[in-house]
Write an enzyme that holds these catalytic residues in place. Structure first.
Site, PDB file in Angstrom:
ATOM      1  N   SER A  59       0.849  -1.181   0.000  1.00 10.35           N
ATOM      2  CA  SER A  59       0.000   0.000   0.000  1.00 10.35           C
ATOM      3  C   SER A  59       0.891   1.239   0.000  1.00 10.35           C
ATOM      4  O   SER A  59       2.131   1.128  -0.018  1.00 10.35           O
ATOM      5  CB  SER A  59      -0.935  -0.018   1.210  1.00 10.35           C
ATOM      6  OG  SER A  59      -0.188  -0.109   2.405  1.00 10.35           O
ATOM      7  N   ASP A  91      -1.726  -1.997  -3.650  1.00  7.59           N
ATOM      8  CA  ASP A  91      -2.923  -2.102  -2.834  1.00  7.59           C
ATOM      9  C   ASP A  91      -3.406  -0.730  -2.378  1.00  7.59           C
ATOM     10  O   ASP A  91      -2.626   0.067  -1.847  1.00  7.59           O
ATOM     11  CB  ASP A  91      -2.597  -2.976  -1.616  1.00  7.59           C
ATOM     12  CG  ASP A  91      -3.808  -3.381  -0.817  1.00  7.59           C
ATOM     13  OD1 ASP A  91      -4.878  -3.546  -1.419  1.00  7.59           O
ATOM     14  OD2 ASP A  91      -3.676  -3.550   0.415  1.00  7.59           O
ATOM     15  N   HIS A 197     -11.030  -4.457   7.177  1.00  7.43           N
ATOM     16  CA  HIS A 197      -9.591  -4.391   7.405  1.00  7.43           C
ATOM     17  C   HIS A 197      -9.251  -4.524   8.886  1.00  7.43           C
ATOM     18  O   HIS A 197      -9.921  -3.942   9.744  1.00  7.43           O
ATOM     19  CB  HIS A 197      -9.030  -3.055   6.884  1.00  7.43           C
ATOM     20  CG  HIS A 197      -9.019  -2.958   5.395  1.00  7.43           C
ATOM     21  ND1 HIS A 197      -9.634  -1.938   4.706  1.00  7.43           N
ATOM     22  CD2 HIS A 197      -8.479  -3.765   4.457  1.00  7.43           C
ATOM     23  CE1 HIS A 197      -9.463  -2.117   3.411  1.00  7.43           C
ATOM     24  NE2 HIS A 197      -8.782  -3.213   3.221  1.00  7.43           N
ATOM     25  N   HIS A 225     -11.084  -7.987   0.579  1.00 15.26           N
ATOM     26  CA  HIS A 225     -10.118  -7.290   1.417  1.00 15.26           C
ATOM     27  C   HIS A 225     -10.396  -7.630   2.881  1.00 15.26           C
ATOM     28  O   HIS A 225     -11.449  -8.167   3.221  1.00 15.26           O
ATOM     29  CB  HIS A 225     -10.206  -5.784   1.187  1.00 15.26           C
ATOM     30  CG  HIS A 225      -9.623  -5.348  -0.102  1.00 15.26           C
ATOM     31  ND1 HIS A 225      -8.398  -4.723  -0.199  1.00 15.26           N
ATOM     32  CD2 HIS A 225     -10.071  -5.489  -1.375  1.00 15.26           C
ATOM     33  CE1 HIS A 225      -8.130  -4.480  -1.468  1.00 15.26           C
ATOM     34  NE2 HIS A 225      -9.133  -4.939  -2.203  1.00 15.26           N
ATOM     35  N   GLY A 227      -8.971  -9.813   5.035  1.00 17.01           N
ATOM     36  CA  GLY A 227      -9.106 -11.244   5.307  1.00 17.01           C
ATOM     37  C   GLY A 227      -8.650 -11.681   6.684  1.00 17.01           C
ATOM     38  O   GLY A 227      -9.052 -12.739   7.176  1.00 17.01           O
ATOM     39  N   ASN A 249      -3.065  -9.152   5.741  1.00 15.89           N
ATOM     40  CA  ASN A 249      -2.010  -8.275   6.238  1.00 15.89           C
ATOM     41  C   ASN A 249      -1.850  -8.398   7.751  1.00 15.89           C
ATOM     42  O   ASN A 249      -0.827  -8.821   8.256  1.00 15.89           O
ATOM     43  CB  ASN A 249      -2.293  -6.821   5.844  1.00 15.89           C
ATOM     44  CG  ASN A 249      -1.133  -5.887   6.116  1.00 15.89           C
ATOM     45  OD1 ASN A 249      -0.129  -6.274   6.703  1.00 15.89           O
ATOM     46  ND2 ASN A 249      -1.241  -4.640   5.703  1.00 15.89           N
TER      47      ASN A 249
END
Length: 304
Positions: A59, A91, A197, A225, A227, A249
């Site tokens: 990102s 991302d 997130h 997104h 996850g 992440n």
């Protein structure tokens, strides 16, 4: 070393083929964020151990720390060293200029997320700027991902509970997804079906039936997104429903930090931290391998 335009186009075509294989064979490519070289090594080793295709992703904060070209070079080096199928996703790129930079650096996947940086952006503005990236991506053939609204949470360990009454207000609908895909021409739609997130005190709950309805409504790829912190059976069902990309992440960051804190505490007289990183890499690799199993992508790699 910079890639030629021809090499970028070859890589992007392989990425498109990978997403097609994922839809045909019912698996998803994990998209795993890298903060540094250690997390990249962990991801590469997991891909090798599981013979799985996957993405590493950065990102904007990670781009600022490492640089687009440096990420491209590191990924290519480890891809060659381990003989694995690995791509790069930009991302949540917050602006048209940042997304264009990712395309020009040879990233195979570009996620343009206008609403992240400008939460007041109108749907018309989001569509128009996403369309700019779809058009520009024809230069290399990069796959473009987007969504029509802001996606909540942050890639961290949260202490607050999940307010599903609020989250449901931002759920995707089959109708809005279809309209957005047709208006933008994107390759991948980032669906919101309960995913969020970050990692929270309670497990996340995905609306798989809604996901199936979205799959029926649109022809392009679907990503999830947020996850981290999601029970594995949801991923199994989501992949069966047609999801072909899942972002991870926070689970990796938590494993990294907790393991690093442990080994630092156990080795107070060692100041060459590089000597202490094996356990950290192994912990992150374990997270990645577990997700690969959930995504049904083990044994699905095609290495040219």
């Amino acid at each position: 070393m910079s890639l030629t335009l021809g090499q970028m186009r070859e890589n992007c075509q392989r990425a498109r083929d990978a997403m097609w294989r994922a839809r045909e064979s019912k698996f998803a490519l994990g998209a795993f964020n890298i903060d540094n070289q250690e997390t990249l090594i962990a991801i590469a080793r997991a891909a090798k151990a599981k013979n799985a295709p996957l993405m590493v992703e950065v990102s904007q904060g990670e781009v600022d720390a490492m640089g687009l070209d440096n990420v491209r070079d590191m990924v290519d080096n480890y891809k060659q060293e381990y003989g694995i199928e690995m791509y790069i996703n930009l991302d949540h790129s917050p602006t048209v200029a940042a997304a264009i930079a990712g395309i020009e650096a040879g990233f195979e996947f570009i996620h343009i997320d206008i609403s992240q940086a400008r939460k007041e952006a109108t749907l018309e503005e989001i569509i128009a700027e996403t369309r700019q990236i779809v058009d520009y991506a024809r230069l290399t053939g990069a796959l473009v991902e987007s969504e029509p609204h802001y996606f909540g949470g942050s890639s961290n360990l949260h202490t607050e509970k999940i307010n599903y009454n609020e989250i449901r207000k931002t759920f995707s609908t089959p109708e809005s997804a279809k309209q957005f895909v047709e208006a933008t021409g994107i390759d991948t739609f980032a669906a919101a079906v309960g995913n969020l997130h970050g990692k929270y005190p309670v497990p996340k709950k995905l609306d798989i039936e809604l996901l199936k309805d979205i799959r029926e409504a649109i022809d392009c790829n679907i990503s999830l997104h947020g996850g981290s912190g999601t029970p594995g059976y949801y991923f199994v069902d989501a992949v069966k429903a047609g999801v072909t990309k899942v972002n991870i992440n926070s689970d990796m960051r938590i494993a990294y930090r907790r393991t690093l804190e442990q080994v630092l505490g156990e080795n107070k007289s060692e100041f060459a931290v590089v000597k202490l990183m094996n356990d950290v890499i192994n912990a992150v690799q374990g997270v990645v391998e577990s997700k690969i199993n959930m995504f049904n992508s083990a044994g699905k790699a095609v290495v040219s």
